[in-house]
Scaffold this motif. Structure first.
Motif, short mmCIF file in Angstrom:
data_model
loop_
_atom_site.label_atom_id
_atom_site.label_comp_id
_atom_site.label_asym_id
_atom_site.label_seq_id
_atom_site.Cartn_x
_atom_site.Cartn_y
_atom_site.Cartn_z
N PHE A 1 97.57 51.38 70.52
CA PHE A 1 97.45 52.25 71.72
C PHE A 1 98.26 51.79 72.78
N LYS A 2 98.52 50.65 72.94
CA LYS A 2 99.14 49.97 74.21
C LYS A 2 100.63 50.55 74.74
N PRO A 3 101.43 50.89 73.42
CA PRO A 3 102.68 51.41 74.05
C PRO A 3 102.48 52.84 74.23
N ALA A 4 101.61 53.68 73.91
CA ALA A 4 101.49 55.21 74.18
C ALA A 4 100.72 55.23 75.53
N ILE A 5 99.76 54.28 75.71
CA ILE A 5 98.96 54.41 76.97
C ILE A 5 99.27 53.49 78.21
N VAL A 6 99.33 52.16 77.97
CA VAL A 6 99.47 51.15 78.86
C VAL A 6 100.94 51.28 79.26
N TYR A 7 101.88 51.11 78.38
CA TYR A 7 103.16 50.65 78.77
C TYR A 7 104.02 52.07 79.22
N ARG A 8 103.52 53.08 78.85
CA ARG A 8 104.06 54.40 79.10
C ARG A 8 103.71 54.44 80.71
N THR A 9 102.29 54.45 80.76
CA THR A 9 101.85 54.41 82.31
C THR A 9 102.66 53.59 83.24
N ILE A 10 102.99 52.37 82.66
CA ILE A 10 103.67 51.37 83.70
C ILE A 10 105.09 52.00 83.70
N PHE A 11 105.54 52.09 82.74
CA PHE A 11 107.18 52.56 82.89
C PHE A 11 107.23 53.58 83.98
N ASP A 12 106.48 54.80 83.89
CA ASP A 12 106.47 55.96 84.48
C ASP A 12 106.24 55.49 85.96
N LEU A 13 104.92 54.59 86.25
CA LEU A 13 104.83 54.54 87.81
C LEU A 13 105.87 53.86 88.29
N VAL A 14 106.55 52.89 87.69
CA VAL A 14 107.53 52.01 88.08
C VAL A 14 108.81 52.75 88.45
N GLU B 1 105.37 50.87 65.03
CA GLU B 1 105.90 52.56 64.97
C GLU B 1 105.63 52.85 66.25
N ASN B 2 104.92 52.55 67.16
CA ASN B 2 104.49 53.18 68.18
C ASN B 2 105.56 52.52 69.56
N ILE B 3 106.06 51.24 69.31
CA ILE B 3 106.80 50.71 70.03
C ILE B 3 108.28 51.34 69.79
N TYR B 4 108.19 51.38 68.60
CA TYR B 4 109.71 52.06 68.23
C TYR B 4 109.87 53.54 68.74
N GLN B 5 108.88 54.23 68.78
CA GLN B 5 108.86 55.60 69.28
C GLN B 5 109.09 55.61 70.93
N LEU B 6 108.33 54.66 71.52
CA LEU B 6 108.60 54.46 72.83
C LEU B 6 109.88 53.96 73.53
N LEU B 7 110.61 53.10 72.63
CA LEU B 7 111.95 52.68 72.90
C LEU B 7 112.85 53.61 72.69
N TYR B 8 112.76 54.51 71.60
CA TYR B 8 113.45 55.42 71.06
C TYR B 8 113.69 56.50 72.10
N HIS B 9 112.59 56.62 72.58
CA HIS B 9 112.71 57.72 74.22
C HIS B 9 113.66 57.27 75.25
N TYR B 10 113.76 55.80 75.27
CA TYR B 10 114.72 55.44 76.35
C TYR B 10 116.07 55.41 75.77
N TYR B 11 116.15 55.14 74.34
CA TYR B 11 117.58 55.05 73.63
C TYR B 11 118.18 56.44 73.80
N ARG B 12 117.32 57.51 73.73
CA ARG B 12 118.01 58.87 73.54
C ARG B 12 118.38 59.16 75.00
N HIS B 13 117.70 58.53 76.17
CA HIS B 13 117.86 58.55 77.66
C HIS B 13 119.20 57.58 78.07
N ASP B 14 120.10 57.36 77.24
CA ASP B 14 121.22 56.38 77.57
C ASP B 14 120.69 54.90 77.82
#
Length: 334
Positions: free
Chosen positions: A240-253, A112-125
């Motif tokens: 919590f990995k998608p919400a905390i670790v991967y969101r942090t990584i994606f934002d920083l990179v 569910e949390n991976i879905y929400q994270l990926l959907y954020h990028y889906y909505r941004h093209d």
């Protein structure tokens, strides 16, 4: 740093002086206010004596140790004062009788949390992530509804979720951060280095949060209980990995705060964040832990760090009262 957390990035020595903590390194002495510290992260070689550990224990301070390579080594925490034989018995009973139910809840939460994270990028093209979204939306529930699934099958489904997520990295991150294969020890490229470091920090943070509940850290459901590690923290931290670790990584990179040319050391067959890179990452992930969201069910503001502890309470509610166990979801955010 906010939330009673202090990271010690350089080599040095921790000592007690009267009723204060002193960190001594080549730059001199730094005095740390005991009353405002809940967790200490030792990210380098740091000397400690038993007098200091006794002082830290009485002050209720949890200390996490990481080695030179950024690997989590272990945690020192005060004698547990929330021990509950009743909860431990319930945990064991649930492992013997309802392990698959709890393991599935964790896997569904990850999806569910991976879905929400990926959907954020889906909505941004980033429409290329749609196949992964479709699989999680349509196929994952079918697997989870199978009442005959064994734990090995549940783990295989979890592995497939992560693999489909990793395959989307090439659409989200620049080319020099593409993940060809998840390699943990040692990480062999910048993205694996970031993931391993972030996961280690999240795991240690989860250890500290479970310490403040009645749960036994060694009795887990998705991961095999084993000697030498707090496997329940592995369970709770996964969602919590998608919400905390991967969101942090994606934002920083993606904002170029972390760059391959500036923030990594490559040696032989491994790759690690350098000192500057660690400082940037630590500051960003700690801000993520302390950031708050409006919790839909609780109708109040909750930090991500507190949400980890709340998942511990939810698990206790299931164990003791039979309430449905549903781990943290990004959909809980208003």
């Amino acid at each position: 740093m906010a939330g009673g957390t202090k990271y010690l990035m350089s080599m040095g020595e921790l000592k007690r002086k009267d009723n204060s903590i002193v960190f001594k390194n080549d730059k001199g002495n730094s005095y740390l206010p005991v009353e405002s510290i809940q967790e200490l992260y030792c990210m380098n070689e740091i000397s400690i004596n038993t007098k200091f550990l006794d002082f830290a224990a009485k002050a209720g301070i949890v200390i996490h140790f990481f080695n030179y390579y950024g690997y989590y080594s272990g945690t020192f925490y005060p004698k547990e004062n929330l021990v509950s034989g009743r909860v431990t018995i319930k945990q064991v009973g649930a492992f013997l009788n309802n392990r698959n139910y709890i393991a599935k809840a964790f896997v569904s939460g990850i999806g569910e949390n991976i879905y929400q994270l990926l959907y954020h990028y889906y909505r941004h093209d980033k429409k290329e992530v749609e196949p992964a979204l479709e699989w999680i939306r349509e196929k994952l529930p079918e697997y989870m509804e199978d009442g005959n699934m064994e734990i090995k099958q549940i783990l295989r489904v979890e592995g497939e979720i992560w693999q489909r997520f990793y395959e989307c990295f090439k659409y989200i991150l620049p080319e020099d951060f593409v993940l060809n294969k998840r390699v943990k020890r040692p990480p062999d490229n910048p993205i694996n280095a970031l993931i391993s470091f972030g996961n280690s920090i999240l795991y240690s943070k989860t250890v500290a949060q479970i310490y403040n509940t009645h749960l036994n850290q060694t009795i887990s459901y998705l991961h095999e209980p084993s000697e030498g590690r707090f496997s329940l923290s592995l369970d709770l931290s996964e969602v919590f990995k998608p919400a905390i670790v991967y969101r942090t990584i994606f934002d920083l990179v993606n904002t170029k705060q972390i760059q391959v040319s500036k923030h990594f050391d490559k040696k032989y067959n491994y790759c690690l964040l350098n000192d500057e890179g660690r400082k940037i990452f630590v500051q960003a992930i700690e801000q993520r832990f302390e950031s708050v969201f409006d919790h839909k069910k609780l109708k109040r503001k909750v930090s991500y760090k507190t949400a980890i502890r709340l998942d511990g309470y939810k698990l206790i509610k299931y164990l003791v009262e039979g309430e449905e166990f549903k781990p943290f979801s990004l959909k809980d955010m208003m």
